[in-house]
Design a protein around this motif. Sequence first.
Motif, PDB file in Angstrom:
ATOM      1  N   ARG A  24       0.901  -1.403   0.714  1.00 60.41           N
ATOM      2  CA  ARG A  24      -0.203  -0.057  -0.209  1.00 60.41           C
ATOM      3  C   ARG A  24       1.488   1.448   0.228  1.00 60.41           C
ATOM      4  O   ARG A  24       0.809   2.032   0.779  1.00 60.41           O
ATOM      5  CB  ARG A  24      -0.975   0.040   1.011  1.00 60.41           C
ATOM      6  CG  ARG A  24      -1.583  -1.299   1.758  1.00 60.41           C
ATOM      7  CD  ARG A  24      -2.555  -1.061   2.484  1.00 60.41           C
ATOM      8  NE  ARG A  24      -3.791  -0.416   2.271  1.00 60.41           N
ATOM      9  CZ  ARG A  24      -5.255  -0.691   2.071  1.00 60.41           C
ATOM     10  NH1 ARG A  24      -4.957  -1.966   1.986  1.00 60.41           N
ATOM     11  NH2 ARG A  24      -5.843   0.308   2.043  1.00 60.41           N
ATOM     12  N   VAL A  25       1.174   1.511  -0.951  1.00 66.66           N
ATOM     13  CA  VAL A  25       2.226   3.063  -1.467  1.00 66.66           C
ATOM     14  C   VAL A  25       1.502   3.549  -1.018  1.00 66.66           C
ATOM     15  O   VAL A  25       2.472   4.804  -0.405  1.00 66.66           O
ATOM     16  CB  VAL A  25       3.240   2.882  -2.541  1.00 66.66           C
ATOM     17  CG1 VAL A  25       4.526   1.542  -2.953  1.00 66.66           C
ATOM     18  CG2 VAL A  25       1.544   2.358  -3.813  1.00 66.66           C
ATOM     19  N   ASP A  26       0.806   3.958  -1.220  1.00 66.40           N
ATOM     20  CA  ASP A  26      -0.222   5.459  -0.580  1.00 66.40           C
ATOM     21  C   ASP A  26      -0.753   5.235   0.410  1.00 66.40           C
ATOM     22  O   ASP A  26      -1.124   6.633   0.851  1.00 66.40           O
ATOM     23  CB  ASP A  26      -1.646   5.519  -1.899  1.00 66.40           C
ATOM     24  CG  ASP A  26      -2.633   4.083  -1.183  1.00 66.40           C
ATOM     25  OD1 ASP A  26      -2.514   3.100  -0.530  1.00 66.40           O
ATOM     26  OD2 ASP A  26      -3.552   4.434  -0.888  1.00 66.40           O
ATOM     27  N   ALA A  27      -0.624   4.890   1.522  1.00 65.65           N
ATOM     28  CA  ALA A  27      -0.139   4.702   2.867  1.00 65.65           C
ATOM     29  C   ALA A  27       1.075   5.159   3.635  1.00 65.65           C
ATOM     30  O   ALA A  27       1.942   4.567   3.289  1.00 65.65           O
ATOM     31  CB  ALA A  27      -0.918   3.303   3.777  1.00 65.65           C
ATOM     32  N   GLU A  28       0.379   5.817   4.425  1.00 61.52           N
ATOM     33  CA  GLU A  28       1.854   6.108   5.601  1.00 61.52           C
ATOM     34  C   GLU A  28       2.104   5.121   6.636  1.00 61.52           C
ATOM     35  O   GLU A  28       0.735   5.555   7.543  1.00 61.52           O
ATOM     36  CB  GLU A  28       1.727   7.559   6.214  1.00 61.52           C
ATOM     37  CG  GLU A  28       2.851   8.435   7.062  1.00 61.52           C
ATOM     38  CD  GLU A  28       2.639   9.842   6.978  1.00 61.52           C
ATOM     39  OE1 GLU A  28       2.931  10.429   7.807  1.00 61.52           O
ATOM     40  OE2 GLU A  28       2.377  10.270   6.470  1.00 61.52           O
ATOM     41  N   ALA A  41       1.716   9.259  20.833  1.00 63.25           N
ATOM     42  CA  ALA A  41       1.980   9.084  18.769  1.00 63.25           C
ATOM     43  C   ALA A  41       0.527   9.412  18.189  1.00 63.25           C
ATOM     44  O   ALA A  41       1.172   9.749  17.942  1.00 63.25           O
ATOM     45  CB  ALA A  41       3.025   8.085  18.869  1.00 63.25           C
ATOM     46  N   PHE A  42      -0.135   9.365  18.654  1.00 68.93           N
ATOM     47  CA  PHE A  42      -1.382   9.080  18.034  1.00 68.93           C
ATOM     48  C   PHE A  42      -1.329  10.676  18.111  1.00 68.93           C
ATOM     49  O   PHE A  42      -2.141  11.507  16.888  1.00 68.93           O
ATOM     50  CB  PHE A  42      -2.807   8.903  19.110  1.00 68.93           C
ATOM     51  CG  PHE A  42      -4.129   9.341  18.984  1.00 68.93           C
ATOM     52  CD1 PHE A  42      -4.105   8.680  17.355  1.00 68.93           C
ATOM     53  CD2 PHE A  42      -3.998   9.975  19.349  1.00 68.93           C
ATOM     54  CE1 PHE A  42      -5.851   9.117  17.221  1.00 68.93           C
ATOM     55  CE2 PHE A  42      -5.412  10.377  18.974  1.00 68.93           C
ATOM     56  CZ  PHE A  42      -6.335  10.093  18.666  1.00 68.93           C
ATOM     57  N   GLN A  43      -1.307  11.418  19.125  1.00 68.38           N
ATOM     58  CA  GLN A  43      -1.982  12.788  19.214  1.00 68.38           C
ATOM     59  C   GLN A  43      -0.724  13.909  17.849  1.00 68.38           C
ATOM     60  O   GLN A  43      -1.061  14.656  17.133  1.00 68.38           O
ATOM     61  CB  GLN A  43      -1.017  13.294  20.478  1.00 68.38           C
ATOM     62  CG  GLN A  43      -2.373  13.404  21.806  1.00 68.38           C
ATOM     63  CD  GLN A  43      -1.945  13.579  22.501  1.00 68.38           C
ATOM     64  OE1 GLN A  43      -1.372  13.257  23.384  1.00 68.38           O
ATOM     65  NE2 GLN A  43      -3.046  14.254  23.535  1.00 68.38           N
ATOM     66  N   GLN A  44       0.961  12.810  18.230  1.00 64.54           N
ATOM     67  CA  GLN A  44       1.484  13.411  17.510  1.00 64.54           C
ATOM     68  C   GLN A  44       1.298  13.631  15.516  1.00 64.54           C
ATOM     69  O   GLN A  44       1.030  14.668  15.144  1.00 64.54           O
ATOM     70  CB  GLN A  44       2.639  13.412  17.806  1.00 64.54           C
ATOM     71  CG  GLN A  44       3.822  13.765  16.268  1.00 64.54           C
ATOM     72  CD  GLN A  44       5.697  13.791  17.348  1.00 64.54           C
ATOM     73  OE1 GLN A  44       5.438  12.578  18.261  1.00 64.54           O
ATOM     74  NE2 GLN A  44       6.213  14.529  16.350  1.00 64.54           N
ATOM     75  N   LEU A  45       0.494  12.386  15.774  1.00 64.89           N
ATOM     76  CA  LEU A  45       0.618  11.667  13.811  1.00 64.89           C
ATOM     77  C   LEU A  45      -0.568  12.451  13.217  1.00 64.89           C
ATOM     78  O   LEU A  45      -0.869  12.106  11.808  1.00 64.89           O
ATOM     79  CB  LEU A  45       1.160  10.168  14.052  1.00 64.89           C
ATOM     80  CG  LEU A  45       2.541   9.309  14.488  1.00 64.89           C
ATOM     81  CD1 LEU A  45       2.349   8.471  14.105  1.00 64.89           C
ATOM     82  CD2 LEU A  45       2.852  10.116  12.747  1.00 64.89           C
ATOM     83  N   LYS A  46      -1.726  12.201  14.261  1.00 71.36           N
ATOM     84  CA  LYS A  46      -2.849  12.584  13.952  1.00 71.36           C
ATOM     85  C   LYS A  46      -3.397  11.616  12.690  1.00 71.36           C
ATOM     86  O   LYS A  46      -3.218  12.204  11.238  1.00 71.36           O
ATOM     87  CB  LYS A  46      -3.499  13.711  13.727  1.00 71.36           C
ATOM     88  CG  LYS A  46      -2.997  14.882  14.405  1.00 71.36           C
ATOM     89  CD  LYS A  46      -3.129  16.043  14.325  1.00 71.36           C
ATOM     90  CE  LYS A  46      -3.236  16.944  15.717  1.00 71.36           C
ATOM     91  NZ  LYS A  46      -1.982  17.289  15.402  1.00 71.36           N
ATOM     92  N   PRO A  47      -3.720  10.241  12.756  1.00 68.14           N
ATOM     93  CA  PRO A  47      -3.894   9.160  11.865  1.00 68.14           C
ATOM     94  C   PRO A  47      -5.828   8.901  11.176  1.00 68.14           C
ATOM     95  O   PRO A  47      -6.040   9.459  11.810  1.00 68.14           O
ATOM     96  CB  PRO A  47      -2.965   7.936  12.226  1.00 68.14           C
ATOM     97  CG  PRO A  47      -3.525   8.078  13.266  1.00 68.14           C
ATOM     98  CD  PRO A  47      -3.320   9.344  13.902  1.00 68.14           C
ATOM     99  N   GLU A  48      -5.796   8.843   9.919  1.00 67.79           N
ATOM    100  CA  GLU A  48      -7.000   8.459   9.908  1.00 67.79           C
ATOM    101  C   GLU A  48      -7.586   6.825  10.826  1.00 67.79           C
ATOM    102  O   GLU A  48      -8.940   6.817  10.671  1.00 67.79           O
ATOM    103  CB  GLU A  48      -7.508   8.408   8.717  1.00 67.79           C
ATOM    104  CG  GLU A  48      -6.653   9.792   7.884  1.00 67.79           C
ATOM    105  CD  GLU A  48      -5.792  10.322   7.553  1.00 67.79           C
ATOM    106  OE1 GLU A  48      -5.442  11.764   7.129  1.00 67.79           O
ATOM    107  OE2 GLU A  48      -4.182  10.008   7.787  1.00 67.79           O
ATOM    108  N   VAL A  49      -6.507   5.930  10.875  1.00 69.21           N
ATOM    109  CA  VAL A  49      -6.979   5.091  11.320  1.00 69.21           C
ATOM    110  C   VAL A  49      -5.826   4.839  12.417  1.00 69.21           C
ATOM    111  O   VAL A  49      -4.315   4.528  11.857  1.00 69.21           O
ATOM    112  CB  VAL A  49      -6.768   4.184   9.620  1.00 69.21           C
ATOM    113  CG1 VAL A  49      -6.795   2.591  10.596  1.00 69.21           C
ATOM    114  CG2 VAL A  49      -7.811   4.253   9.165  1.00 69.21           C
TER     115      VAL A  49
END
Length: 248
Positions: A24-28, A41-49
């Motif tokens: 999944r090259v489109d995913a970080e 880490a969650f607060q810093q990254l603000k991931p969608e998932v």
Amino acid sequence: MKVLIIESDLRLCRHWVSRLRSERVDAEIHQTSELRGAFGAFQQLKPEVVLLDLQIGHGRGLELCRRIGDWSERTAVVVIGSKASDACAALDAGAVDFLVRPLEYERLEQALDKAAHLSAGLRTERLRVAETESPFEFVASRLHGELKIIPIREIRCFRAEDKYVTAVHRHGEDLIDEPLWRLEERFGAHHFVRVHRNGLVARQAIRSLRSSGRHRHTVILHDGQEMPVSRRHVAPLRRLLLDRLNGG
């Protein structure tokens, strides 16, 4: 799509990260295997998932799931556990999906796609509502994979029943994830008044207060709906109606 994997098994975590990054090259993709620092880490990254191990921190995955949900309504959390019987608890904690070990990669990809879709849907709805509402002037309903944003100005009342809260609004009724006490904390001062331990009513929706017997009171809404009023909330409700009559 930005994904944070919170998995206590470091070897397994690295395996998932490696495969997801290659396919999944489109995913970080980001990872952590420790409870300490995971929320930061969650607060810093603000991931969608977020992919979240139920057993992280010796079984504190549900606690972290709730905390993530409280902090960000746009993040979709997928919980991973060892027993199918844990699924209900995970969904009650705010997860959008539950995966059982041993995990099949295809099922993991399906869960990621579902979570990304839900997160994107919520962001789209938020942008639509933000044109007329402040960021805190709405609640979110999430049921069977469908997300709905309900502006506070359209809500007539909130009813708490068992573990669920129903938002009654101009277009119908929807279950929401927030408990009644948090809704009162967010909106009570300006929008709602408590009428019962299980009920909040929009101030603008109140038509009258009816008494039937010494200790039985009911609030009548403009649309004809009725809600019981407990004795301790009668006096504040009367003051609100008197202030309205006096132009206050």
